[in-house]
Each structure stands twice: as C-alpha cells, then as structure tokens.
Motif scaffolding. Structure first.
Motif, short mmCIF file in Angstrom:
data_model
loop_
_atom_site.label_atom_id
_atom_site.label_comp_id
_atom_site.label_asym_id
_atom_site.label_seq_id
_atom_site.Cartn_x
_atom_site.Cartn_y
_atom_site.Cartn_z
N ARG A 1 0.80 -1.22 0.00
CA ARG A 1 0.00 0.00 0.00
C ARG A 1 0.83 1.27 0.00
NH1 ARG A 1 -1.52 -2.50 4.47
NH2 ARG A 1 -0.64 -0.81 5.70
N GLU A 2 2.02 1.20 0.59
CA GLU A 2 2.75 2.45 0.81
C GLU A 2 4.26 2.28 0.65
OE1 GLU A 2 1.59 3.31 4.85
OE2 GLU A 2 2.76 1.65 5.66
N SER A 3 4.95 3.42 0.62
CA SER A 3 6.40 3.38 0.48
C SER A 3 7.02 2.71 1.70
CB SER A 3 6.96 4.80 0.37
OG SER A 3 6.52 5.39 -0.81
N TRP A 4 8.09 1.96 1.44
CA TRP A 4 8.79 1.32 2.56
C TRP A 4 9.42 2.39 3.45
CZ3 TRP A 4 10.44 -1.75 6.12
CH2 TRP A 4 11.77 -1.75 6.53
N ARG A 5 10.04 3.41 2.86
CA ARG A 5 10.65 4.48 3.67
C ARG A 5 9.56 5.44 4.13
NH1 ARG A 5 16.32 5.38 2.96
NH2 ARG A 5 17.15 3.63 1.80
N ASN B 1 6.70 -5.14 -6.73
CA ASN B 1 6.69 -4.08 -5.72
C ASN B 1 8.13 -3.71 -5.34
OD1 ASN B 1 6.66 -3.33 -2.61
ND2 ASN B 1 4.72 -2.70 -3.51
N GLY B 2 8.96 -4.72 -5.14
CA GLY B 2 10.35 -4.45 -4.79
C GLY B 2 11.06 -3.66 -5.87
N GLY B 3 10.83 -4.06 -7.14
CA GLY B 3 11.47 -3.37 -8.27
C GLY B 3 10.99 -1.93 -8.38
N TRP B 4 9.71 -1.72 -8.20
CA TRP B 4 9.17 -0.36 -8.31
C TRP B 4 9.67 0.54 -7.19
CZ3 TRP B 4 6.96 2.75 -11.74
CH2 TRP B 4 6.57 2.16 -12.94
N GLN B 5 9.68 0.01 -5.98
CA GLN B 5 10.13 0.86 -4.86
C GLN B 5 11.63 1.13 -4.98
OE1 GLN B 5 8.41 1.50 -1.40
NE2 GLN B 5 6.78 -0.02 -1.42
N GLY C 1 12.13 2.42 -1.59
CA GLY C 1 12.20 1.07 -1.01
C GLY C 1 13.48 0.80 -0.26
N CYS C 2 13.76 -0.51 -0.10
CA CYS C 2 14.93 -0.92 0.67
C CYS C 2 16.13 -0.95 -0.26
CB CYS C 2 14.69 -2.29 1.29
SG CYS C 2 14.06 -3.49 0.11
N ASP C 3 16.78 0.15 -0.39
CA ASP C 3 17.86 0.29 -1.35
C ASP C 3 18.92 1.17 -0.72
OD1 ASP C 3 19.44 0.66 -3.53
OD2 ASP C 3 18.00 1.89 -4.64
N ALA C 4 20.17 0.77 -0.91
CA ALA C 4 21.25 1.55 -0.30
C ALA C 4 21.42 2.90 -0.99
CB ALA C 4 22.54 0.74 -0.38
N GLN C 5 20.99 3.02 -2.24
CA GLN C 5 21.15 4.27 -3.00
C GLN C 5 19.79 4.84 -3.33
OE1 GLN C 5 22.88 5.64 -6.60
NE2 GLN C 5 24.27 3.91 -6.56
N PRO C 6 19.23 5.66 -2.50
CA PRO C 6 17.82 6.02 -2.71
C PRO C 6 17.57 7.02 -3.83
CG PRO C 6 18.64 6.96 -0.65
CD PRO C 6 19.79 6.25 -1.29
N TYR C 7 16.85 8.09 -3.56
CA TYR C 7 16.22 8.87 -4.63
C TYR C 7 17.18 9.50 -5.63
CZ TYR C 7 17.63 13.10 -2.16
OH TYR C 7 18.35 14.10 -1.58
#
Ligand code: FAD
Length: 468
Positions: free
Chosen positions: A296-300, A381-385, A391-397
């Motif tokens: 439903r929502e962003s992980w962060r 969902n993981g790929g999109w976030q 999402g759960c990614d070391a290199q975000p936006y």
C-alpha cells in the motif's frame, strides 16, 4: 465414509519435478488427489484477454495429463478457493490438505481462512516450502530481525543455503505412489473435465512463452549453454541473453532448488551473477512477507506523504509508449504487445515514470501488474520501490537514469528501438536514441517530441524528494 485421502492443493507449483507438496503428500501414506482452483476472488476482476489465464490454463492442462498418467486425478474447480477447497476436502474425505506457502498478504489471509474451515472439520492443512529455497524466516539478522538490505541478506542466504542443501537431491518418492493409488476411492477419481478457458470467461491469447512444464524445461535447456556469459550480456535487451524463466518460476513450473543447484555446479562468473538474481527474488519474497504494508505504501516512511503531481496525460503517454524517449517507448510498447519487458528496461521505465514524470510509483506498479506475464507481487513491488527510491535500497532517490545515455549504452545500435518503434526504424544509431537532437532534418513519421526535458525534470525530482 470412504477411506481418507490426502488432497494436494496446487497453486504456484504447476509441475511434477521436485514437487514438495506432492512428495510430502506421498510420505503421508494415504492415496491422493490434487486440486487447482481458478479462484474467482482473483480472476473475476481480470479482463477477458488476460494472457496469464492462457498460460495457466495450458500449464494446468498439461499437468492434469501428467498426473493422470500417475493415477492421480486433478480436480480443477472454478469458484472461491476459501469455500471451494474445504468443500472438496469434505466431499473427498481428505484427512489433510497439503499446499506450498505463498507470501502474498491476500494469499496468507485466504490460506488462514481455509485452515480454519478445515480445522473446524477435523482436517489438517499442511503448509510446505516450495516457491523459495529458504523460507520466510530462515535467514534473519543476528538480532532475529528480517533483513532489509540486500548485500548482508545475500551473504547470510548463501551461508545457510550451502549448509541446508549440501548434497541436495530432488524429492522423489514417486515409487511409493503406485501402491497408494490402488486404494484411491472411486469418488475421488471422478474429477470433472478441465473447464475450457471460455467457460472461465477468458479468450485464448498468443503467448511469447508457452505454458507447461515441458516448455519450462526446454527454456531452461536453451538458456544453460549461455549461463557462463550471463554477466557480460544480461543488460542488453536486443539480445535474448537472460534466461526468460521468470514466468516459469512465478507459477512454479521449475524447481528453484534445481536452478540454484545448476548455478552452483556451473561455478563461473556468469552463474554467480545469475544466482545473485535468484537471491534477489528470495530477498523480495521474504521482504513482502515481513512488511506486507509495502503493498500500500512506500517502505521508507519519509516518502509516504510525497505530494506526487500525477498528471493523467503523462501516465497515459507512458503506458502507450508515446513519451518521445525511444528506449522508454520501445519497452512500453513491447510490454503492451507481449507482456514482457527486460530487467534493465523495467528499471528505466519505472525510474522514468516516478522521477522524470513525477508520477506515483503505485500507478506504474499497477500497470506492470496488469500487463506482465511474469507478474509477481514481491518482485514487482520491490522493483518499483527500488526504482522510485522509496524502497529498501542503499542508494535512494538521487539515482536518476538518463534515458538517452542508458539507451546508447545498452542498445548501442538501436536494434531494440527499431524492433518496437517502427516510426524510427529508418534512423541510424547516431540519431535514434534522441531524434530531436538530430543536426539535419529527419522524418519521424509522427513520433512525438520528448514529453519532458530530462535535465530539467532531474532537478525537479531532486528538489521534490529533498523537500520531505
Ligand atoms: C520495476 C520492476 C518490476 C519487476 N517486476 C517483476 C515481476 O513482476 N515479476 C518478476 O518475476 N520479476 C520482476 N522484476 C525483476 C526482473 O526484471 C525480472 O525477474 C526479469 O526481467 C525476468 O527475466 P529473466 O527471467 O530473463 O531473468 P534472469 O535475468 O534470467 O534472472 C533469473 C531469475 O531471477 C529472478 N530475478 C531476476 N531479477 C530479479 C529482480 N530484480 N528481482 C526479483 N527477482 C529477480 C527472476 O525470477 C528471473 O527469472 C521487476 C524488476 C523491476 C525493476
């Protein structure tokens, strides 16, 4: 009352090879029947031309014949699984129902409903692990928490997997089955005919990859000779250099344990890179299980209130492959026509929608979910976030792909673009990636100018994310 049986409930495990639920059922020592439900809670909302139904139908048809050859009837039902399953278990006097676990929130809720109904009736629901190598909570941090960063998860996963699967052999208790099936009551043998696709409300579609375990094994066999080159070629969408096994994994036409074993035995750089992707798959599966709110929502949490501008025209042109960025449009058109998209292009198209077009990633996720033949909630969902930086990614936006540079790098000759954007098929590789920059007059046959200026949008996106 007839002799009790075991009922094997098939869902994401449409094969015979190394089939955990079937093998578990054999070991329970009662005769068995199998069941697959075209679940109305899932399929009633799908359009009649949904390709996945053709794929599943083909796969089920093949599996029914393969099980029949082993004297196991496959009951194929059309109804609400939550009700149809307990009803069939009662009708056939199943002492136990065996199924493989599914980590999607809706599937968990359904399975719990079935479990309660069976339990109230004195029947057992036996849940086994089949869809993943290591189950949802088998790889946890030292503090006993689920991992949310891929690299340490992978390290721990590889360690646990090597211990657990040393000397692994596919589960194979078929020899014991023949004697059990001689005792199968006649009522359990009387499975109805497989409903036609039209009876389920769907129209057969042309598929880029055929359904069925035999087709899955063939695809695997075609890919294996290329495994050693995977790390070198995997990013170039014009070449068929990735396995194209995702749909077969999604519906369990292949055993994940077998694929991991093949990668480990090959023991080269290509195989290691491919194994890495199989671990990503498991990472997102366990992540969805532990964090169902990501549906439903962003992980962060900081990005949950992002005020996405969401211009409907942007979304519509992105969906239709009319953004004016040839590589994006080629990928989006291929998706619409075939239900397929290469991983590099999924990352590009998802990043483009969220960062260049500042459109809520959930709208893009939903479009992919509706179109992809291999749609899998956890991976999508993981790929999109990941792409949206939420999402759960070391290199975000701040990772923002430049669609022209990516196009030049990964489709250097423009072959992929030419295949899917006929308006540009006559252009050379110097101009095809960004026709609007051509130094001489070119005819683009009505192909649109870029929907946005990437450089400007990049700055806007950085400011947009930084503001929260
Ligand atoms: C925005 C986005 C959406 C995606 N949606 C899906 C989806 O709905 N279903 C799906 O299966 N994959 C999804 N992926 C992951 C990946 O793009 C596909 O699995 C891959 O393109 C399938 O091609 P292949 O079978 O040739 O993969 P290969 O490169 O041969 O990889 C082998 C297998 O590993 C798994 N895998 C590979 N990459 C990933 C990944 N990044 N995450 C999880 N598993 C992976 C797949 O099961 C794949 O078949 C998505 C990625 C992104 C960026």
């Amino acid at each position: 009352m007839s002799l009790p049986i075991t009922l094997v409930w098939l869902r994401r495990d449409l094969r015979l090879f190394d089939h955990t639920a079937l093998q578990t059922a054999i070991r329970l020592g009662r005769p068995l029947a199998a069941v697959f439900v075209f679940d109305r809670d899932i399929i009633d909302d799908l359009p009649a031309d949904d390709r996945r139904l053709s794929f599943i139908h083909e796969s089920i048809s093949e599996m029914q014949a393969a099980l029949h050859a082993k004297n196991v009837p496959l009951w194929v039902l059309h109804g609400r699984a939550a009700e149809a399953l307990p009803a069939l278990a009662a009708q056939l006097n199943a002492a136990a129902v065996v199924c493989a676990e599914d980590y999607e929130p809706q599937a968990i809720a359904r399975d719990n409903q079935v479990w309660r109904a069976l339990d109230a009736d004195g029947r057992a629901l036996v849940r086994v692990t089949d869809q993943v190598m290591l189950a949802k909570a088998e790889v946890m941090t030292q503090q006993g928490r689920p991992y949310s960063v891929f690299t340490p998860y992978k390290k721990a996963w590889l360690h646990t997997m090597a211990q657990r699967y040393a000397g692994w052999q596919p589960a194979d208790d078929w020899a014991a089955l023949a004697a059990l099936q001689t005792q199968l009551p006649a009522a359990a043998r009387a499975a109805p005919r497989l409903p036609a696709l039209a009876d389920l409300g769907f129209v057969r579609q042309a598929l880029p990859l055929a359904g069925g375990e035999a087709a899955a094994q063939k695809q695997l066999g075609d890919f294996l000779p290329q495994l050693g080159q995977y790390h070198l070629k995997r990013d170039f969408p014009a070449q068929k250099s990735t396995s194209q096994l995702s749909v077969y994994l999604r519906f369990g036409l292949l055993s994940i344990r077998h694929l991991v074993q093949l990668a480990r035995q090959a023991d080269n750089e290509g195989a290691a890179a491919w194994l890495n992707e199989l671990v990503w798959r498991e990472f997102y599966q366990q992540f969805l299980y532990h964090h169902p709110n990501v549906v439903r929502e962003s992980w962060r949490p900081e990005y949950r209130a992002l005020p996405w501008p969401n211009q409907p025209e942007y979304l519509a042109r992105w969906q239709a492959g009319q953004t004016g960025y040839p590589i994006i449009d080629a990928a989006m058109r291929q998706l619409k026509h075939s239900g397929q998209m290469h991983n590099r292009l999924r990352m590009l198209c998802a990043g483009f929608l969220s960062k260049d077009l500042l459109t809520d990633w959930r709208l893009g996720e939903a479009w992919f979910a509706a179109q992809l033949l291999d749609f899998d909630l956890a991976a999508n969902n993981g790929g999109w976030q990941w792409a949206a930086g939420t999402g759960c990614d070391a290199q975000p936006y701040f990772r923002i792909f430049n669609p022209v540079i990516q196009s030049q790098k990964y489709d250097p000759d423009g072959t992929f673009i030419r295949r899917h954007v006929p308006e540009l098929a006559h252009l050379g590789k110097e101009v095809i990636h960004a026709p609007w920059l051509a130094k001489h007059d070119i005819d683009t046959h009505g192909y649109p100018a870029p929907i946005v200026n990437h450089a400007l949008q990049r700055e806007k996106a950085l400011a947009f994310y930084r503001a929260v």
